[in-house]
Design a protein around this motif. Structure first.
Motif, PDB file in Angstrom:
ATOM      1  N   ARG A 485      -1.057  -0.981  -3.289  1.00  0.00           N
ATOM      2  CA  ARG A 485      -2.294  -0.664  -4.013  1.00  0.00           C
ATOM      3  C   ARG A 485      -2.738   0.777  -3.789  1.00  0.00           C
ATOM      4  NH1 ARG A 485      -3.726  -4.946  -6.558  1.00  0.00           N
ATOM      5  NH2 ARG A 485      -3.604  -7.071  -5.736  1.00  0.00           N
ATOM      6  N   GLU A 486      -2.291   1.377  -2.727  1.00  0.00           N
ATOM      7  CA  GLU A 486      -2.641   2.768  -2.462  1.00  0.00           C
ATOM      8  C   GLU A 486      -2.003   3.695  -3.487  1.00  0.00           C
ATOM      9  OE1 GLU A 486      -2.290   6.046   1.182  1.00  0.00           O
ATOM     10  OE2 GLU A 486      -1.427   4.036   1.394  1.00  0.00           O
ATOM     11  N   HIS A 487      -0.756   3.400  -3.846  1.00  0.00           N
ATOM     12  CA  HIS A 487      -0.024   4.261  -4.777  1.00  0.00           C
ATOM     13  C   HIS A 487       0.224   3.587  -6.113  1.00  0.00           C
ATOM     14  CE1 HIS A 487       1.234   5.637  -0.659  1.00  0.00           C
ATOM     15  NE2 HIS A 487       0.728   6.738  -1.177  1.00  0.00           N
ATOM     16  N   CYS A 488      -0.320   2.385  -6.303  1.00  0.00           N
ATOM     17  CA  CYS A 488      -0.249   1.659  -7.581  1.00  0.00           C
ATOM     18  C   CYS A 488       1.198   1.490  -8.048  1.00  0.00           C
ATOM     19  CB  CYS A 488      -1.081   2.367  -8.652  1.00  0.00           C
ATOM     20  SG  CYS A 488      -2.819   2.487  -8.241  1.00  0.00           S
ATOM     21  N   MET A 489       2.024   0.929  -7.163  1.00  0.00           N
ATOM     22  CA  MET A 489       3.409   0.672  -7.540  1.00  0.00           C
ATOM     23  C   MET A 489       3.920  -0.544  -6.785  1.00  0.00           C
ATOM     24  SD  MET A 489       5.008   4.110  -5.821  1.00  0.00           S
ATOM     25  CE  MET A 489       6.591   3.948  -6.655  1.00  0.00           C
ATOM     26  N   LEU A 490       5.049  -1.085  -7.238  1.00  0.00           N
ATOM     27  CA  LEU A 490       5.622  -2.267  -6.634  1.00  0.00           C
ATOM     28  C   LEU A 490       6.447  -1.904  -5.403  1.00  0.00           C
ATOM     29  CD1 LEU A 490       6.827  -4.289  -9.763  1.00  0.00           C
ATOM     30  CD2 LEU A 490       4.617  -4.384  -8.589  1.00  0.00           C
ATOM     31  N   MET A 491       6.602  -2.910  -4.508  1.00  0.00           N
ATOM     32  CA  MET A 491       7.437  -2.762  -3.327  1.00  0.00           C
ATOM     33  C   MET A 491       8.402  -3.937  -3.263  1.00  0.00           C
ATOM     34  SD  MET A 491       4.760  -1.550  -0.398  1.00  0.00           S
ATOM     35  CE  MET A 491       6.123  -1.240   0.729  1.00  0.00           C
ATOM     36  N   VAL A 492       9.667  -3.630  -3.080  1.00  0.00           N
ATOM     37  CA  VAL A 492      10.709  -4.639  -2.922  1.00  0.00           C
ATOM     38  C   VAL A 492      11.432  -4.338  -1.615  1.00  0.00           C
ATOM     39  CG1 VAL A 492      12.855  -5.558  -3.848  1.00  0.00           C
ATOM     40  CG2 VAL A 492      10.973  -5.005  -5.390  1.00  0.00           C
ATOM     41  N   ASP A 493      11.607  -5.375  -0.778  1.00  0.00           N
ATOM     42  CA  ASP A 493      12.234  -5.195   0.535  1.00  0.00           C
ATOM     43  C   ASP A 493      11.506  -4.135   1.358  1.00  0.00           C
ATOM     44  OD1 ASP A 493      14.167  -7.091  -0.117  1.00  0.00           O
ATOM     45  OD2 ASP A 493      15.495  -5.583  -1.001  1.00  0.00           O
ATOM     46  N   GLY A 494      10.203  -4.074   1.202  1.00  0.00           N
ATOM     47  CA  GLY A 494       9.392  -3.150   1.987  1.00  0.00           C
ATOM     48  C   GLY A 494       9.450  -1.706   1.542  1.00  0.00           C
ATOM     49  N   LYS A 495      10.115  -1.423   0.420  1.00  0.00           N
ATOM     50  CA  LYS A 495      10.260  -0.048  -0.055  1.00  0.00           C
ATOM     51  C   LYS A 495       9.683   0.086  -1.460  1.00  0.00           C
ATOM     52  CE  LYS A 495      14.549   0.644   2.554  1.00  0.00           C
ATOM     53  NZ  LYS A 495      16.006   0.969   2.459  1.00  0.00           N
ATOM     54  N   PRO A 496       9.196   1.282  -1.809  1.00  0.00           N
ATOM     55  CA  PRO A 496       8.673   1.475  -3.174  1.00  0.00           C
ATOM     56  C   PRO A 496       9.768   1.252  -4.198  1.00  0.00           C
ATOM     57  CG  PRO A 496       8.868   3.579  -2.034  1.00  0.00           C
ATOM     58  CD  PRO A 496       9.097   2.524  -1.004  1.00  0.00           C
ATOM     59  N   PHE A 497       9.397   0.617  -5.295  1.00  0.00           N
ATOM     60  CA  PHE A 497      10.383   0.229  -6.308  1.00  0.00           C
ATOM     61  C   PHE A 497       9.775   0.474  -7.690  1.00  0.00           C
ATOM     62  CE2 PHE A 497      12.280  -3.063  -9.104  1.00  0.00           C
ATOM     63  CZ  PHE A 497      13.628  -2.799  -8.909  1.00  0.00           C
ATOM     64  N   ILE A 498      10.452   1.277  -8.488  1.00  0.00           N
ATOM     65  CA  ILE A 498      10.053   1.480  -9.878  1.00  0.00           C
ATOM     66  C   ILE A 498      11.012   0.687 -10.760  1.00  0.00           C
ATOM     67  CG2 ILE A 498       9.859   3.129 -11.779  1.00  0.00           C
ATOM     68  CD1 ILE A 498       8.865   5.175  -9.840  1.00  0.00           C
TER      69      ILE A 498
END
Length: 852
Positions: A485-498
């Motif tokens: 929610r801080e960067h408004c993006m998804l996380m998969v396996d604990g890492k940012p994911f676009i």
């Protein structure tokens, strides 16, 4: 030998291909089809306005389709289509018009030949004609009363078919083949400044950015007004924020208007017919029902209209309750200069709608346009943003409370209390720091469950605010997708994911999933009525995750729909391929409000999904426009991802052959509106990105986009806050476009961690060309300038660096290229090709202003 004959069969004609019988001057007004000579091809080998069966269903694509020089009609090309099997259904489709043609007599004609006696089904305006095509060119003609849009041809036999010189014209007989005059003059638009402002709660069409805009220091009251100028129709309205009114009350409407050289002579208020046809500018008031559906324009004894030149003048009229339709619950007003030759300058300000008996309360939202937003969402005057850094927590030892503070000199204190079952389990106080505070909260010892976080912020600027946030802790799952929610993006396996996804609306073979994955996609937006684990296995085998686009009969009751979602979600929630649940596409009261359902039930349905599967986000997808604070039908409460589809390079833009910068800037504005809401709620922004044509489903597309247009749109979406990318739809016809996704996906993967960095203030850098749009990020001590040229024309660009953020000289590396630049005197100079995107890594970091 060509057989020359004429046979009348159900209003059909097969005409001899004798050129002497068809000679004559080309009439540019005759042919209503797009690109009938097949000469225009933005993507080589694929004529604009014409397309095939989806290549995703053709394993050997592009074999079986070619654009050839040989043709019957001189100066044109022909399309050759190969059908490898009997009844295969390969064929040719024409891009549909954005609106049906007027009801009239029409004649469609086309030249066809085959290498066998081929059976073909030709459909025009929904009327089907079975033909047998022979081995020499024949002209086939059909006359019908019509008003539809569809024209397509399907092959029923194995073999090759050649198509040449199609024509659609008004009348009852075919005339000489004609080339339409579409796209004769390219409209090259000047750039639109990135700092243009839009008033909140008011509708200003993005396509009118140059002629309807906010101006400052030119107002009746306050600091802003709306100015109209230039030639042609234009308007503003409160159509996105209608005024709720009470029944049996009289209202007084007023506004202030200033004019300069507005053309036209006004009719008298009593002369209604003449008033409608008169020139000048005027205000129309409209009644709406409880569903915000348009009822009618109000016919009143008074009328607000003016022309000529005058200083600020107040116009007002009374709206008696007796003149309102009984079902009226909302009022809207449209401020028009509606005529094609409308000229002059008009300024509008200080709107008011009051109950006659309570004139002190103005019901109009943002009546003086003082609250504004811009393409690069302005930070000034916006409230503090308070949110947790994750949508839920599992094995994290620390949660972070994020307090975004747009004022660098703002000081204050943040008080935090974590509450469970009425008991305070954690208490903390921290200072409000400039730009952003990250307040750590120890949650390692908390057991799974829901906790209430009570936050109080007392600031010098912004005063005192209080928030209650939900902190959700869950057991660790093997397949969890969190929202950062801080960067408004998804996380998969604990890492940012676009998600870099391809839309797939049909069942496909394993080889297709392999092809999709090989072209760089990490996600498929898969459209199915009933998903199965076996289908997801096929997708997961290629390393692809799935946005599960669920579809059901929306006329069913809420209970029936809950049952459907419970069955789908509970059965598949643990599958490793699941990325998110695509709950519903383009909801509206027309599609949704059946069997007693109401708009708020969309949020109920979303909550049903979350109760079954809290580990994956679920979302609604909205259509085209975006209202700040609301989104579209269903509101923001019913979705965890802010998703929208709008395809900016539409039929109308290409028909006018306009520079793409105009359309893309409008699109960027809508994305910035979504980002405004996303930043305040911690929800990612998702876009359907325009790509390929689709049979029958895409009336506004004229052709596939080019690789340069695709990359330009992708970078523009990222610059304005999009963090979920899904391309519409299927594999494109253009192999060059399809292959361009391979390097593009690698660039997005490289940019993903950088996009989690902080934004640097918009004041840190400026650019001398309004068609260069950019985003400046700080990540691991380095600054990254992500930018794109929206114009098709190459430009020389100068970036001016603010000395508070940069040193006077430094070095710049070009990511995804080998170029390196030196800069001096706070100035970077570079050349951009048309639609080119670039990413600069700026090694110089000024220690004076490291964090935004």
């Amino acid at each position: 030998m060509t057989r020359k004959w004429i046979v009348i069969l159900t209003a059909s004609l097969v005409l001899s291909a004798n050129p002497d019988a068809l000679s004559g001057e080309i009439d540019a007004a005759n042919n209503l089809l797009v690109n009938p000579a097949f000469l225009a091809a933005a993507n080589p080998g694929i004529p604009d306005g014409w397309f095939s069966m989806p290549p995703i269903l053709i394993p050997e694509w592009p074999e079986g389709w070619s654009l050839e020089e040989s043709s019957f009609m001189p100066g044109t090309k022909s399309i050759r289509i190969t059908n490898p099997t009997e009844g295969g259904g390969r064929g040719l489709w024409h891009a549909r018009y954005s609106a049906p043609l007027p009801e009239a007599d029409y004649t469609f004609s086309v030249y066809l030949k085959s290498d066998v006696d081929m059976r073909v089904m030709l459909s025009v305006f929904g009327k089907k004609h079975e033909l047998t095509i022979e081995r020499e060119w024949q002209r086939y003609s059909f006359t019908m009363k019509g008003g539809g849009t569809n024209i397509h041809l399907k092959m029923q036999s194995k073999g090759n078919l050649w198509v040449n010189a199609p024509q659609l014209e008004k009348g009852t007989r075919p005339t000489s083949f004609a080339l339409p005059s579409l796209g004769a003059n390219k409209i090259v638009m000047a750039g639109i400044p990135q700092d243009i402002l839009f008033p909140l709660d008011w509708r200003i069409l993005p396509k009118q950015l140059r002629c309807v805009r906010i101006v400052t220091a030119e107002s009746h009251g306050g600091s802003k007004s709306v100015k109209m100028s230039g030639t042609g129709p234009k308007y503003i309205s409160n159509g996105d924020t209608l005024v709720k009114i009470a029944k049996e009350k009289d209202y007084l409407f007023s506004c202030w208007i200033k004019t300069e050289s507005v053309n036209g002579v006004l009719a008298t208020p009593a002369d209604t017919e003449k008033a409608v046809k008169g020139k000048g500018i005027f205000v129309t008031l409209v009644a709406f029902n409880k569903k915000r559906g348009w009822i009618k324009e109000l016919s009143l004894d008074q009328r607000i209209a003016t022309s000529g030149t005058h200083d600020w003048r107040k116009f007002e009229l009374v709206i008696p309750s007796a003149r309102l339709p009984p079902e009226t619950e909302y009022l809207g007003f449209w401020c028009y200069a509606p005529f094609n030759d409308a000229e002059g300058i008009v300024e509008w300000d200080d709107f008011s709608l009051v109950d006659v008996k309570e004139p002190q309360t103005n019901l109009v939202a943002n009546p003086g346009f003082e609250l504004c937003d811009g393409l690069k969402t302005k930070a000034e005057g916006k409230p503090l943003i308070v949110l947790l850094n994750r949508s839920f927590y599992t094995d994290e030892e620390t949660a972070y409370l994020i307090v975004k503070n747009s004022e660098k000199d703002n000081q204050g204190e943040v008080e935090v209390r974590l509450v469970a079952d009425g008991n305070i389990v954690l208490r903390k106080t921290a200072a409000l720091t400039p730009f952003k505070a990250r307040i750590p909260l120890d949650i390692d010892s908390l057991s799974p469950g829901d906790y209430t976080l009570e936050v109080k912020v007392v600031a010098d600027i912004g005063g005192k605010i209080e928030r209650r946030l939900l902190l959700k802790k869950l057991m660790k799952s093997a397949n969890e997708v969190k929202i950062d929610r801080e960067h408004c993006m998804l996380m998969v396996d604990g890492k940012p994911f676009i998600p870099f996804g391809l839309g797939v609306e049909t069942e496909v073979k394993q080889s297709v999933w392999k092809d999709i994955a090989a072209h760089g996609f990490n996600t498929a937006c898969y459209h199915r009525r009933n998903f199965t684990a076996v289908e997801l296995d096929h997708v997961w085998k290629e390393g692809l995750r799935v946005e599960c686009w669920m579809v059901e009969d929306w006329k069913k009751s809420l209970a029936d729909l809950k049952s459907y979602y419970l069955r789908q979600v509970s059965g598949l929630k643990n599958h490793p391929a699941v990325l998110a649940w695509y709950q519903m596409d383009e909801p509206s009261f027309v599609s949704w409000e059946h069997a007693g359902k109401k708009e708020s039930d969309l949020a109920v349905l979303q909550q049903t999904i979350k109760e079954v599967d809290p580990y994956h986000p679920s979302f609604l997808n909205y259509c085209a426009s975006w209202r700040i604070g609301y989104g579209d039908y269903g509101g923001l409460a019913g979705t965890e991802i802010l998703s929208r589809d709008e395809y900016p390079l539409d039929y109308s833009a290409w028909r006018r052959d306009a520079d793409v910068a105009e359309a893309l800037t409008s699109w960027a504005f809508q994305i910035s509106q979504m980002r405004f809401d996303g930043e305040r709620s911690g929800k990612p922004v998702r876009q359907w990105i325009q790509m390929s044509q689709v049979m029958g489903d895409s009336p506004c597309f004229l052709r596939e986009v080019t690789p340069a247009e695709e990359k330009c749109m992708t970078y523009l979406a990222l610059i304005y806050g999009t963090r979920v990318l899904t391309y519409y739809v299927h594999k494109p016809m253009s192999i060059a476009l399809w292959d361009s996704f391979i390097p593009l996906s690698k660039e997005i993967e490289s940019l993903t961690p950088i996009l989690t960095g902080d934004d640097l203030s918009g004041e840190a850098i400026g650019v001398d060309n309004p068609n260069i749009h950019f985003l400046l990020k700080i990540y691991k001590g380095k600054k990254y300038l992500i930018c794109v040229n929206l114009s098709e024309a190459p430009v020389a660009v100068t970036f001016k660096l603010n000395r508070d953020f940069f040193g006077s000289e430094g070095k710049v590396n070009m990511l995804f290229g080998r170029k390196r630049l030196d800069y001096l005197d706070y100035t970077i100079k570079d050349d951009f090709g048309g639609l080119e995107a670039k990413v600069y890594q700026m090694r110089d970091v000024n220690p004076r202003r490291e964090a935004p």
